[in-house]
Write a protein that holds these residues in place. Structure first.
Motif, PDB file in Angstrom:
ATOM      1  N   PRO A 214      25.800  57.056  74.598  1.00  0.00           N
ATOM      2  CA  PRO A 214      24.335  57.175  74.530  1.00  0.00           C
ATOM      3  C   PRO A 214      23.745  57.771  75.807  1.00  0.00           C
ATOM      4  O   PRO A 214      24.379  57.798  76.855  1.00  0.00           O
ATOM      5  CB  PRO A 214      23.877  55.736  74.325  1.00  0.00           C
ATOM      6  N   ASP A 215      22.507  58.229  75.664  1.00  0.00           N
ATOM      7  CA  ASP A 215      21.769  58.768  76.807  1.00  0.00           C
ATOM      8  C   ASP A 215      21.355  57.673  77.773  1.00  0.00           C
ATOM      9  O   ASP A 215      21.039  57.945  78.923  1.00  0.00           O
ATOM     10  CB  ASP A 215      20.521  59.511  76.330  1.00  0.00           C
ATOM     11  N   GLY A 216      21.315  56.438  77.303  1.00  0.00           N
ATOM     12  CA  GLY A 216      20.889  55.303  78.110  1.00  0.00           C
ATOM     13  C   GLY A 216      20.042  54.368  77.276  1.00  0.00           C
ATOM     14  O   GLY A 216      20.043  54.430  76.049  1.00  0.00           O
ATOM     15  N   LYS A 217      19.306  53.502  77.958  1.00  0.00           N
ATOM     16  CA  LYS A 217      18.425  52.550  77.274  1.00  0.00           C
ATOM     17  C   LYS A 217      17.072  53.210  76.990  1.00  0.00           C
ATOM     18  O   LYS A 217      16.542  53.950  77.819  1.00  0.00           O
ATOM     19  CB  LYS A 217      18.216  51.309  78.140  1.00  0.00           C
ATOM     20  N   LEU A 218      16.519  52.896  75.845  1.00  0.00           N
ATOM     21  CA  LEU A 218      15.241  53.469  75.428  1.00  0.00           C
ATOM     22  C   LEU A 218      14.155  53.257  76.475  1.00  0.00           C
ATOM     23  O   LEU A 218      13.402  54.175  76.797  1.00  0.00           O
ATOM     24  CB  LEU A 218      14.825  52.866  74.084  1.00  0.00           C
ATOM     25  N   GLN A 219      14.076  52.053  77.029  1.00  0.00           N
ATOM     26  CA  GLN A 219      13.005  51.741  77.991  1.00  0.00           C
ATOM     27  C   GLN A 219      13.040  52.650  79.218  1.00  0.00           C
ATOM     28  O   GLN A 219      12.016  52.881  79.855  1.00  0.00           O
ATOM     29  CB  GLN A 219      13.076  50.285  78.420  1.00  0.00           C
ATOM     30  N   ASP A 220      14.201  53.216  79.537  1.00  0.00           N
ATOM     31  CA  ASP A 220      14.315  54.105  80.690  1.00  0.00           C
ATOM     32  C   ASP A 220      13.746  55.499  80.429  1.00  0.00           C
ATOM     33  O   ASP A 220      13.651  56.307  81.355  1.00  0.00           O
ATOM     34  CB  ASP A 220      15.776  54.217  81.132  1.00  0.00           C
ATOM     35  N   PHE A 221      13.382  55.782  79.182  1.00  0.00           N
ATOM     36  CA  PHE A 221      12.859  57.096  78.824  1.00  0.00           C
ATOM     37  C   PHE A 221      11.368  57.068  78.520  1.00  0.00           C
ATOM     38  O   PHE A 221      10.801  58.083  78.130  1.00  0.00           O
ATOM     39  CB  PHE A 221      13.638  57.655  77.624  1.00  0.00           C
ATOM     40  N   THR A 222      10.721  55.920  78.683  1.00  0.00           N
ATOM     41  CA  THR A 222       9.293  55.822  78.402  1.00  0.00           C
ATOM     42  C   THR A 222       8.481  56.388  79.564  1.00  0.00           C
ATOM     43  O   THR A 222       8.933  56.411  80.705  1.00  0.00           O
ATOM     44  CB  THR A 222       8.870  54.369  78.121  1.00  0.00           C
TER      45      THR A 222
ATOM     46  N   HIS B  57      19.268  59.434  71.448  1.00  0.00           N
ATOM     47  CA  HIS B  57      20.537  58.689  71.359  1.00  0.00           C
ATOM     48  C   HIS B  57      20.517  57.542  72.372  1.00  0.00           C
ATOM     49  O   HIS B  57      21.204  57.570  73.386  1.00  0.00           O
ATOM     50  CB  HIS B  57      21.708  59.628  71.623  1.00  0.00           C
ATOM     51  N   TYR B  58      19.698  56.544  72.076  1.00  0.00           N
ATOM     52  CA  TYR B  58      19.552  55.383  72.939  1.00  0.00           C
ATOM     53  C   TYR B  58      20.513  54.296  72.475  1.00  0.00           C
ATOM     54  O   TYR B  58      20.735  54.114  71.281  1.00  0.00           O
ATOM     55  CB  TYR B  58      18.113  54.872  72.923  1.00  0.00           C
ATOM     56  N   GLU B  59      21.058  53.553  73.403  1.00  0.00           N
ATOM     57  CA  GLU B  59      22.099  52.576  73.070  1.00  0.00           C
ATOM     58  C   GLU B  59      21.617  51.482  72.118  1.00  0.00           C
ATOM     59  O   GLU B  59      22.399  50.932  71.360  1.00  0.00           O
ATOM     60  CB  GLU B  59      22.738  51.983  74.311  1.00  0.00           C
ATOM     61  N   GLU B  60      20.316  51.180  72.124  1.00  0.00           N
ATOM     62  CA  GLU B  60      19.807  50.141  71.235  1.00  0.00           C
ATOM     63  C   GLU B  60      19.662  50.626  69.788  1.00  0.00           C
ATOM     64  O   GLU B  60      19.528  49.816  68.879  1.00  0.00           O
ATOM     65  CB  GLU B  60      18.415  49.653  71.698  1.00  0.00           C
ATOM     66  N   LEU B  61      19.661  51.939  69.582  1.00  0.00           N
ATOM     67  CA  LEU B  61      19.338  52.474  68.261  1.00  0.00           C
ATOM     68  C   LEU B  61      20.527  53.050  67.495  1.00  0.00           C
ATOM     69  O   LEU B  61      20.438  53.212  66.282  1.00  0.00           O
ATOM     70  CB  LEU B  61      18.258  53.551  68.390  1.00  0.00           C
ATOM     71  N   TRP B  62      21.590  53.414  68.169  1.00  0.00           N
ATOM     72  CA  TRP B  62      22.730  54.048  67.494  1.00  0.00           C
ATOM     73  C   TRP B  62      23.989  53.204  67.673  1.00  0.00           C
ATOM     74  O   TRP B  62      24.166  52.551  68.697  1.00  0.00           O
ATOM     75  CB  TRP B  62      22.973  55.454  68.055  1.00  0.00           C
TER      76      TRP B  62
END
Length: 127
Positions: A18-26, A6-11
């Motif tokens: 959201p859980d946060g930004k996708l890049q922060d989970f890489t 549940h990343y802010e860029e995708l939903w």
């Protein structure tokens, strides 16, 4: 219904916080069983089908077929491009989800039509 990835860029905002930004989970490397988890994500039951491709929001020139689709295992729902972000960028997924996948030995549990319809209705509320 739990949203995986549940990343802010995708939903959409309707999906909740959201859980946060996708890049922060890489991460630099993935978990040892990442390939099996990727396959689990790819094998999900489709709740929403989207034709076409989406671009990699983290910057590669790659396109992901049916990336806007939504899949499920009966408990979690995820976008059709989550497998890509896991295999390419080794995104961190919740321990609760990983435990479920491993307990099911990387095979999707059988889902009945009533459960799929219920999840589809819930998904319709947030899309």
């Amino acid at each position: 219904m739990k949203i995986l990835g549940h990343y802010e860029e995708l939903w959409l905002e309707h999906a909740g916080i959201p859980d946060g930004k996708l890049q922060d989970f890489t991460r630099e490397t993935g978990v040892p069983d990442e390939d099996q988890i990727v396959q689990y994500l790819r094998d999900g039951e489709e709740l929403f089908s989207a034709m076409g491709t989406v671009g990699d929001i983290l910057g590669s020139d790659e396109r992901i077929l049916s990336g806007d689709s939504v899949l499920t295992d009966g408990e979690w729902v995820w976008r059709g491009d989550l497998w890509f972000y896991l295999s390419r960028y080794h995104v961190c997924l919740p321990d609760e989800f990983l435990t479920r996948v491993r307990e099911h030995r990387y095979a999707l549990p059988a889902l009945d039509e009533a459960r799929l319809l219920s999840l589809s209705d819930e998904l319709h509320e947030i899309l």
